[in-house]
Design a protein around this motif. Sequence first.
Motif, mmCIF file in Angstrom:
data_model
loop_
_atom_site.group_PDB
_atom_site.id
_atom_site.type_symbol
_atom_site.label_atom_id
_atom_site.label_comp_id
_atom_site.label_asym_id
_atom_site.label_seq_id
_atom_site.Cartn_x
_atom_site.Cartn_y
_atom_site.Cartn_z
ATOM 1 N N HIS A 1 0.833 -1.205 0.000
ATOM 2 C CA HIS A 1 0.000 0.000 0.000
ATOM 3 C C HIS A 1 0.867 1.254 0.000
ATOM 4 N N VAL A 2 0.586 2.146 -0.954
ATOM 5 C CA VAL A 2 1.332 3.394 -1.093
ATOM 6 C C VAL A 2 0.350 4.558 -1.108
ATOM 7 N N ALA A 3 0.584 5.554 -0.275
ATOM 8 C CA ALA A 3 -0.277 6.738 -0.213
ATOM 9 C C ALA A 3 0.476 7.960 -0.721
ATOM 10 N N ILE A 4 -0.169 8.704 -1.625
ATOM 11 C CA ILE A 4 0.413 9.912 -2.212
ATOM 12 C C ILE A 4 -0.695 10.953 -2.342
ATOM 13 N N THR A 5 -0.370 12.216 -2.125
ATOM 14 C CA THR A 5 -1.345 13.282 -2.353
ATOM 15 C C THR A 5 -1.339 13.669 -3.826
ATOM 16 N N LEU A 6 -2.485 14.132 -4.292
ATOM 17 C CA LEU A 6 -2.627 14.603 -5.673
ATOM 18 C C LEU A 6 -3.216 16.001 -5.658
ATOM 19 N N ASP A 7 -2.524 16.935 -6.267
ATOM 20 C CA ASP A 7 -3.116 18.239 -6.529
ATOM 21 C C ASP A 7 -2.551 18.768 -7.835
ATOM 22 N N VAL A 8 -3.169 19.805 -8.363
ATOM 23 C CA VAL A 8 -2.807 20.296 -9.692
ATOM 24 C C VAL A 8 -1.376 20.816 -9.714
ATOM 25 N N GLU A 9 -0.961 21.497 -8.657
ATOM 26 C CA GLU A 9 0.353 22.127 -8.668
ATOM 27 C C GLU A 9 1.482 21.103 -8.722
ATOM 28 N N TYR A 10 1.275 19.953 -8.082
ATOM 29 C CA TYR A 10 2.300 18.913 -8.046
ATOM 30 C C TYR A 10 1.936 17.723 -8.934
ATOM 31 N N LEU A 11 1.016 17.911 -9.860
ATOM 32 C CA LEU A 11 0.493 16.781 -10.613
ATOM 33 C C LEU A 11 1.564 16.059 -11.424
ATOM 34 N N ARG A 12 2.437 16.808 -12.082
ATOM 35 C CA ARG A 12 3.508 16.168 -12.854
ATOM 36 C C ARG A 12 4.367 15.281 -11.942
ATOM 37 N N GLY A 13 4.699 15.809 -10.766
ATOM 38 C CA GLY A 13 5.521 15.039 -9.845
ATOM 39 C C GLY A 13 4.836 13.770 -9.385
ATOM 40 N N SER A 14 3.539 13.849 -9.120
ATOM 41 C CA SER A 14 2.800 12.672 -8.655
ATOM 42 C C SER A 14 2.740 11.607 -9.740
ATOM 43 N N ILE A 15 2.474 12.022 -10.971
ATOM 44 C CA ILE A 15 2.424 11.071 -12.079
ATOM 45 C C ILE A 15 3.796 10.433 -12.283
ATOM 46 N N ALA A 16 4.848 11.250 -12.163
ATOM 47 C CA ALA A 16 6.206 10.720 -12.298
ATOM 48 C C ALA A 16 6.513 9.724 -11.190
ATOM 49 N N ALA A 17 6.074 10.030 -9.974
ATOM 50 C CA ALA A 17 6.323 9.134 -8.845
ATOM 51 C C ALA A 17 5.656 7.782 -9.059
ATOM 52 N N VAL A 18 4.396 7.802 -9.483
ATOM 53 C CA VAL A 18 3.669 6.548 -9.719
ATOM 54 C C VAL A 18 4.362 5.729 -10.795
ATOM 55 N N HIS A 19 4.711 6.376 -11.890
ATOM 56 C CA HIS A 19 5.348 5.660 -12.991
ATOM 57 C C HIS A 19 6.681 5.063 -12.562
ATOM 58 N N SER A 20 7.460 5.821 -11.791
ATOM 59 C CA SER A 20 8.767 5.319 -11.355
ATOM 60 C C SER A 20 8.622 4.126 -10.419
ATOM 61 N N ILE A 21 7.605 4.142 -9.573
ATOM 62 C CA ILE A 21 7.362 3.012 -8.672
ATOM 63 C C ILE A 21 7.039 1.756 -9.474
ATOM 64 N N LEU A 22 6.163 1.882 -10.448
ATOM 65 C CA LEU A 22 5.783 0.737 -11.275
ATOM 66 C C LEU A 22 6.968 0.239 -12.096
ATOM 67 N N GLN A 23 7.722 1.173 -12.647
ATOM 68 C CA GLN A 23 8.829 0.835 -13.532
ATOM 69 C C GLN A 23 9.880 -0.015 -12.824
ATOM 70 N N HIS A 24 10.129 0.244 -11.551
ATOM 71 C CA HIS A 24 11.209 -0.428 -10.835
ATOM 72 C C HIS A 24 10.729 -1.527 -9.908
ATOM 73 N N SER A 25 9.453 -1.852 -9.968
ATOM 74 C CA SER A 25 8.916 -2.882 -9.087
ATOM 75 C C SER A 25 8.929 -4.250 -9.762
ATOM 76 N N LEU A 26 9.330 -5.268 -9.011
ATOM 77 C CA LEU A 26 9.281 -6.632 -9.519
ATOM 78 C C LEU A 26 7.837 -7.112 -9.617
ATOM 79 N N CYS A 27 6.995 -6.605 -8.718
ATOM 80 C CA CYS A 27 5.583 -7.017 -8.668
ATOM 81 C C CYS A 27 4.666 -5.799 -8.726
ATOM 82 N N PRO A 28 4.636 -5.079 -9.842
ATOM 83 C CA PRO A 28 3.850 -3.835 -9.921
ATOM 84 C C PRO A 28 2.352 -4.043 -9.751
#
Length: 367
Positions: free
Chosen positions: A91-118
């Motif tokens: 379980h991973v919790a992240i905040t989402l708002d417009v100002e940081y939206l690019r960062g949040s999308i990047a964070a999610v993608h990076s987590i999936l990209q480097h996970s053995l079990c995405p």
Amino acid sequence: MLWIMRFSGFFSAAMVMIVLSPSLQSFPPAEAIRSSHLDSYLPLPVQVSPSDNLSRFSFRKASAFRNADECGSVISESSGETSVCDPNLVHVAITLDVEYLRGSIAAVHSILQHSLCPESIFFHFLVSETNLETLVRSTFPHLKFKVYYFDPEIVRGLISTSVRQALEQPLNYARNYLADLLEPCVRRVIYLDSDLVVVDDISKLWTTSLGSRTIGAPEYCHANFSKYFTAGFWSERRFNGVFYGRKPCYFNTGVMVIDLAKWRRVGYTRRIERWMEIQKSERIYELGSLPPFLLVFAGHVAPIEHRWNQHGLGGDNVRGSCRDLHPGPVSLLHWSGSGKPWLRLDSKQPCPLDALWAPYDLYGLSH
């Protein structure tokens, strides 16, 4: 004749802009998440609605990330869906708002990209705007996630002014209420700031032992702990006595592993709120949402390896300031064995960098 020639030239230029305008509205993104560069140049109205804000973002659909054979499946054979209560989930919790939206999308993608079990990762998104779920689902159609609305009014009356206006945003305090927002069956969660990029398998962090502690985070005991509170705090025994019998160290709350079951049992949310109430009348610190965490948990934190939160790579840490630790290409400050550290972006207004380290470009954050 001269005015006719000038008008003809202007008309031709206008036609070229009309023809080219579709291509100017969207640039090919890197690995599914780069949005248009134009929004930094186009003037925006003084007041825009959240839906208008979201129209600035255009993220390419991410490909499906599948579990390796050794991961198994978290799909229920009966329902064909994943239950948030599945004990095999991370379980991973992240905040989402417009100002940081690019960062949040990047964070999610990076987590999936480097996970053995995405497919075994379940995301819990905390929002104060109700129109972000569609954007996330269109970008990550295979993502397992749930959106939780955090009412800003819950905490607005508890927030005091800070050295940075950004620290006064109600959504910064949503992590205080994770134990209330998430389902009771979710007994542990990794909380991540929305301004980071992950370059290692998050399951390694998930399995961190907390021992008897409620939270785990990177500690920095060499830091001057006293500077996080005012002179008035340290002069009053009724305040500084909270640290009696403890050896408090500064810890970074941008990456935390939280035992939600223990949090609920002890009632830590109310303890944090109580210190925020004291701050409103006594002014015992100058920062935003960090000091209440220090007051409640410092000295009682399960230490996590620093490689999981490589912070301080440049940013606006105090109002009007900007420090650039790396005038050239970004390099990692610390490696731990063969493991890969996390590279964290600490600021909404980072100092200019001449070149960015590879993960920035990979996740669409290049300049």
